[in-house]
Enzyme design. Sequence first.
Site, PDB file in Angstrom:
ATOM      1  N   HIS A  63       0.849  -1.134  -0.108  1.00 20.84           N
ATOM      2  CA  HIS A  63      -0.149   0.054  -0.057  1.00 20.84           C
ATOM      3  C   HIS A  63       0.945   1.370  -0.085  1.00 20.84           C
ATOM      4  O   HIS A  63       1.632   1.162   0.906  1.00 20.84           O
ATOM      5  CB  HIS A  63      -0.766   0.019   1.438  1.00 20.84           C
ATOM      6  CG  HIS A  63      -2.126  -0.731   1.228  1.00 20.84           C
ATOM      7  ND1 HIS A  63      -3.249  -0.810   1.884  1.00 20.84           N
ATOM      8  CD2 HIS A  63      -2.350  -1.912   0.177  1.00 20.84           C
ATOM      9  CE1 HIS A  63      -4.021  -1.581   1.554  1.00 20.84           C
ATOM     10  NE2 HIS A  63      -3.750  -2.364   0.517  1.00 20.84           N
ATOM     11  N   TYR A  70      -9.502   4.957   7.468  1.00 21.88           N
ATOM     12  CA  TYR A  70      -9.866   5.237   8.967  1.00 21.88           C
ATOM     13  C   TYR A  70     -10.897   6.580   8.906  1.00 21.88           C
ATOM     14  O   TYR A  70     -10.896   7.463   8.296  1.00 21.88           O
ATOM     15  CB  TYR A  70      -8.515   5.964   9.586  1.00 21.88           C
ATOM     16  CG  TYR A  70      -7.327   4.852   9.782  1.00 21.88           C
ATOM     17  CD1 TYR A  70      -6.320   4.583   8.741  1.00 21.88           C
ATOM     18  CD2 TYR A  70      -7.265   4.208  10.999  1.00 21.88           C
ATOM     19  CE1 TYR A  70      -5.468   3.619   8.989  1.00 21.88           C
ATOM     20  CE2 TYR A  70      -6.218   3.495  11.205  1.00 21.88           C
ATOM     21  CZ  TYR A  70      -5.337   3.121  10.319  1.00 21.88           C
ATOM     22  OH  TYR A  70      -4.143   2.118  10.316  1.00 21.88           O
ATOM     23  N   LYS A 128       0.843  -0.693  15.101  1.00 26.38           N
ATOM     24  CA  LYS A 128       2.304  -0.358  15.304  1.00 26.38           C
ATOM     25  C   LYS A 128       2.756  -1.807  16.383  1.00 26.38           C
ATOM     26  O   LYS A 128       3.697  -2.128  16.545  1.00 26.38           O
ATOM     27  CB  LYS A 128       2.780   0.666  16.146  1.00 26.38           C
ATOM     28  CG  LYS A 128       2.811   1.767  15.632  1.00 26.38           C
ATOM     29  CD  LYS A 128       3.902   1.815  14.444  1.00 26.38           C
ATOM     30  CE  LYS A 128       3.852   2.794  13.377  1.00 26.38           C
ATOM     31  NZ  LYS A 128       4.201   2.508  11.918  1.00 26.38           N
ATOM     32  N   TYR A 142       3.730   6.354  10.424  1.00 27.01           N
ATOM     33  CA  TYR A 142       3.081   5.051   9.820  1.00 27.01           C
ATOM     34  C   TYR A 142       3.760   3.974   8.951  1.00 27.01           C
ATOM     35  O   TYR A 142       3.593   2.679   9.101  1.00 27.01           O
ATOM     36  CB  TYR A 142       1.744   5.363   8.957  1.00 27.01           C
ATOM     37  CG  TYR A 142       0.692   4.620   8.837  1.00 27.01           C
ATOM     38  CD1 TYR A 142      -0.512   4.599   9.628  1.00 27.01           C
ATOM     39  CD2 TYR A 142       0.649   3.533   7.985  1.00 27.01           C
ATOM     40  CE1 TYR A 142      -1.368   3.532   9.718  1.00 27.01           C
ATOM     41  CE2 TYR A 142      -0.021   2.569   7.901  1.00 27.01           C
ATOM     42  CZ  TYR A 142      -1.281   2.560   8.602  1.00 27.01           C
ATOM     43  OH  TYR A 142      -2.271   1.551   8.638  1.00 27.01           O
TER      44      TYR A 142
HETATM   45  C1  PHB Z   1      -6.207  -4.669  10.412  1.00 22.63           C
HETATM   46  O1  PHB Z   1      -6.084  -4.881   9.521  1.00 22.63           O
HETATM   47  O2  PHB Z   1      -6.493  -5.525  11.398  1.00 22.63           O
HETATM   48  C2  PHB Z   1      -5.881  -3.309  11.091  1.00 22.63           C
HETATM   49  C3  PHB Z   1      -5.030  -2.487  10.543  1.00 22.63           C
HETATM   50  C4  PHB Z   1      -4.664  -1.135  10.731  1.00 22.63           C
HETATM   51  C5  PHB Z   1      -4.999  -0.806  12.121  1.00 22.63           C
HETATM   52  C6  PHB Z   1      -5.310  -1.934  12.963  1.00 22.63           C
HETATM   53  C7  PHB Z   1      -5.715  -3.045  12.511  1.00 22.63           C
HETATM   54  O3  PHB Z   1      -4.521   0.483  12.322  1.00 22.63           O
END
Ligand code: PHB
Length: 390
Positions: free
Chosen positions: A73, A201, A297, A385
Amino acid sequence: MLRTQVAIIGAGPAGLLLGQLLHRAGIGTIILEQRSKDYVLARIRAGVLEQGAVGLIEEAGASARMRQEGLVHDGTEIAFGGVRYRIDFQALTGKTVMVYGQTEVTRDLMDAREAVGAPTVYEALDVTIHAADTDRPSVRYRKDGHETDIACDFVAGCDGFHGVSRQTIPEHALRTYERVYPFGWLGILVDKPPLSDELVYVNHERGFALCSMRSATRSRYYLQCGLDEHLDDWPDDKFWEELRRRLDPEAVARLQTGPAIEKSIAPLRSFVAEPMRFGRLFLAGDAAHIVPPTGAKGLNLAASDVAYLSRAFVEWYQRNSMAGLDTYPRRALARVWKAERFSWWMTQILHRFPESSGFDGKLQAAELDYLFGSKAAQTVLAENYVGLPY
Ligand code: PHB
Ligand code: APR
């Protein structure tokens, strides 16, 4: 009485990754895991890997499937007020992340360990650590009714938040820092294509939401929920209905729903134990620190701990120097606290806090507005990130 160089407690990603890296350096290890292999693999965990973690899994010789099935990604999206804003990791940092489930990472590491014939004792019960503050530590465990002692040079505590390793450290020798958040994450796993090519998000007045994935055909969704809520309160239909309420119209139109193949509620916590060492006992991963999942993280911090710790053990066995082991806590904790800050910050700006005032709400909106309008602010998010350097 068995003997090894490094006794590792816990066959999660931290213990298995450490075991592989040490094996490749010719250092002997025995891994003790209290659960069965299937039980460990049945855990559903997150799945966003920093390039550093990807590189370590490669170094451990367990990356073939990740390279084939993992999704690279270049960015992620944040939705607020019904509008989505893209954070372009590639353009802002030149780096990307890999979406590949932690369960798959664990399975690949287990397979790699079996392939080299390195010992793992599953269903090793009542593990206890002895004489960690001497240069002759040992570990005892019970299996099939028999007790076995393992004499070793070092013990690596990779047994997670509830493990025995941190509990072995006397209270006077340990400082802990904690923040518990007033909400949880209700997660659902579904065999349907994700609604977007990248993670989304969502900050919504009804609470946080996250649209993630495991592959092009399997999706993972999360909703912020109250800590007093139970899974029985959340039949699938109610979950999908509530998710639709928190998504923008285009996302709703692309959402494909179906029966949950897994559903769970996880509390959110920030936790750090210092120092990550007691004599010849070294902590790595969740045994020493927990981050709320908002910054993705958890697994990546376990990986960076293991990077520092494995190199320090190699330095001891190849050059008889304790320098790496003596500086391990300081180096690992410096990166841990930066990830703790980032994970706390992401949680702050994306969730609705029950006790927040109108003023707090306005500050949060201003912080997001600043983020969406500032390349500098987006770069800060992006570089944290994708992963800060080791
Ligand atoms: C997940 O894919 O379960 C996932 C991805 C990003 C996050 C938390 C969980 O920040
Ligand atoms: N004896 C032996 N094994 C134990 C004991 C014990 N007393 N206590 C716990 N374990 C095992 C657990 O069963 C588990 O398999 O230790 C392992 C710890 O693994 P994880 O909890 O996955 O921790 P870690 O390897 O540090 O991985 C961190 O896991 O929870 C996620 O978000 C977190 O992604 C992060 C990653």
